[in-house]
Design an enzyme around this catalytic site. Sequence first.
Site, mmCIF file in Angstrom:
data_model
loop_
_atom_site.group_PDB
_atom_site.id
_atom_site.type_symbol
_atom_site.label_atom_id
_atom_site.label_comp_id
_atom_site.label_asym_id
_atom_site.label_seq_id
_atom_site.Cartn_x
_atom_site.Cartn_y
_atom_site.Cartn_z
ATOM 1 N N TRP A 101 9.104 27.573 12.368
ATOM 2 C CA TRP A 101 10.322 27.894 11.605
ATOM 3 C C TRP A 101 9.988 28.836 10.449
ATOM 4 O O TRP A 101 10.769 29.735 10.111
ATOM 5 C CB TRP A 101 10.954 26.605 11.068
ATOM 6 N N HIS A 102 8.808 28.635 9.843
ATOM 7 C CA HIS A 102 8.449 29.481 8.699
ATOM 8 C C HIS A 102 8.218 30.931 9.104
ATOM 9 O O HIS A 102 8.473 31.839 8.332
ATOM 10 C CB HIS A 102 7.195 28.941 8.001
ATOM 11 N N GLY A 103 7.694 31.146 10.299
ATOM 12 C CA GLY A 103 7.446 32.527 10.681
ATOM 13 C C GLY A 103 7.028 32.630 12.129
ATOM 14 O O GLY A 103 6.479 31.681 12.700
#
Lengths: 496, 331
Positions: free
Chosen positions: A325-327
């Site tokens: 989700w972060h990257g």
Amino acid sequence: MVFSSYLFILVFLPIVWLGYCLLARSRVGSFGVTLWLLLASLFFYGHWSWRVVPLILLSIAVNWLVGRLIEGSTGRRARLWLALGIAFDLGLLGYFKYANFLVATVESVSGASFAWQTVVLPIGISFFTFQQIAYLVDIYRQEAVERDPWRYALFVTFFPQLIAGPIVHHREMMPQIGRQPRERRVPDLVLGIVIFAIGLAKKVIIADGIAPISDAVFDLAAMGAVPSTGEAWAGALAFGFQIYFDFSGYSDMAVGLARMFGIALRVNFASPYKASSIIEFWQRWHITLSRFLRDYLYIPMGGGRVGEWRRYRNIVVTMLLGGIWHGAGWTFVLWGLLHGLLITADHARRRFWCGPDLPLWGARALTFALVTIAWVPFRAADLATTFRLYGAMTGMGPSVEATAWPFYSPAGVWLLLAALLAFAWLLPNTAEIMKPAVAPLTTPGYPAVEPVGRAAGWTMGLGFHPSGGWALAIALLLSLSLIGVGNGGAFIYYQF
Amino acid sequence: MVRSSTTSSDLASAGPARERAPLVRFGLRLLWLAPLVFVLLTGVNALALRFDIAALPELANFHQQQRKLAAAADGGFDTLFLGDSSLGRMMDTPTWERITGERSLQLALTGGEGFAGDLGMLQRALLVHRPKRVVLVHTSDMPTRGISWNGYLLTRPAGAARVAMPPDRLLEALADLLINGQLLRAIVRGLPYSLTGRDWPFLDDSHVRGRERLLGAGPAIAQAEALAPSAIKAEGRLFLEKIAALCAAEGIDCRFAFGPVWEGICANSADYLAAARAFVEGAGLPVVAGTPLCVPAQDLDDTIDHVVQGRMVFYTKALHDRLEGQATTRN
């Protein structure tokens, strides 16, 4: 538009607040306030790029419509609408956030080359997508409803939390819109300014100030250079403090801004480096994301009710997805995996370890070291850079320190890092500082303030009081921050 | 049935516990105290700049180039060099004058002022003398940097035609130039880094160590530093077009050259360099063939586009040869 910019602080915010006050006092009341804040939020978002405004409007329209359909249905039909709504959200997020990564991965594995036009990532898409998924699930669970499309659009776009959270529930925020009593407007504005000023100082003075140190190490490692052991640790520690004060500052600013408009946002950041275990770290870091992952991913997968080993699997999968989700990149996969394994190990220790626990400060230091090690892939450009730095951190680098530290000598770097560690470990957080004036809006199960007995007694003297000394301190923080504004970049979490 | 409540207990508990009056008094105090402190701090900063206790790097450089321009006004100059630090760290004007037998003036600013700084410096130069030739020299990635409004505001001479600036960029550029608190920033960050003329224990010697590390990095840099054509920002052409128009109006032979850059960039960014060339030529400025000047690692100084001092003569000759359409042999 970034919170820590002249345009936002000196132009946008005063205009929006004055318009809000005038409309709140006028006959248009709540509807006028909703519309004004919605327009301001869309301007705030569109200032980054007007081309992405139709995308967020489409996302809002579809989710509001699906929400109404879920509300009007029962049983399997409601479940079907929910699934379609979530599929739409994940499809949108998947395309804009992960398509480039997938194409690059397929190209590198297959050796093929596609005529692929790089997709530009719309800012904040991860946050407004998760917020709307939570909304759809909440409607399905009959825990929320919003029939007014304007209010729903404001719930998604409200500028203090649009770009990087906190990820709020509809039921937490919307009942507060347009309900601020007239006599609370000025006190809320003042309290909001105080909280905002503290956050601005953390971002501009500390996070932006230390960024060149971590950049120097990570950028050189990305070029293929192997730093010395000391340099590699200094770079990892510097990034650990950069992201700590960057996100802490952002979270304070979001809470302060919302407070100016009479809205209490949940505490999203609560001294995570004071955590004495990885589990506790995640109860203090990005609290609303942790809550989302727990409520909408970990628990639906079975959580901890499905036996010890499946529980561990659920934890690892949840953190892996949290990392992604972060990257979109293998470094974020590794970061999520590391945290999944560390949390699992922490749970296993609690379950099976019979020996004595580490003393508080030892546990705190160990947790801090593990989190710092895990930050390396989060910041590194790629896996090769990550392992180059890990190699250096374990003593495989050259013995001579040769990094071109910007501005500082090696001694200065270590002095600065030691000072920041003392700051993070010893000083109260903003929720604790503001507690005498504003009771923090905490999340059940997530401590926002130090438990009684763990906080050092002297820090209690730092609580906010509307005194002359505090006015001078805030004036100083604001002035110094304004002088520094413009020399740093956007918030790290803006890229997610 | 909706189970959520609009007055949940946790929301209620989040309200301020304090009375209104002390907070209003606090707000009023802050209203006059914050501007006062701000003015005091910026005043201290201005005094520090005035008395050379602290220095703005871009201002100091700009003032130095203004002094050079004033000194060259009487004798005039045939060739005017404008550009960024890749020019300043490469051009040896005595060598140039010896080769050409003509007078030259080099007014390099920093990469922060960009093409906008070139326009301002050219306008300033034309106020005192009209050269035969103007050569703009910039680092290879300059077309990726967009417009430097700071450079425009810093260098634009009084009376020159104005370029329309977006209001937000005007505000930020003005604030950056006017309240750029070098001394205060140094104090706030705990360790002085911009103070000049003093032997502070925490000042770095990155100039030397950066080069050592760059040399040690080896071929891996080529992978990391590759430039892509998509990184070029079209808006940045605005000031190149204005320079080309000014040169045409004044009848001056103006050319553009990409300055020195590490040879790895030449090898791995061919598509970008072709696109950058087209970008400049599209603005109306001919690009000198054979540029950028591709530099091996041992000739680099602290960055990949700064030439080590001992090789400045060689790269000055190399640029001259490119301008004359000749190849340069290594020695």
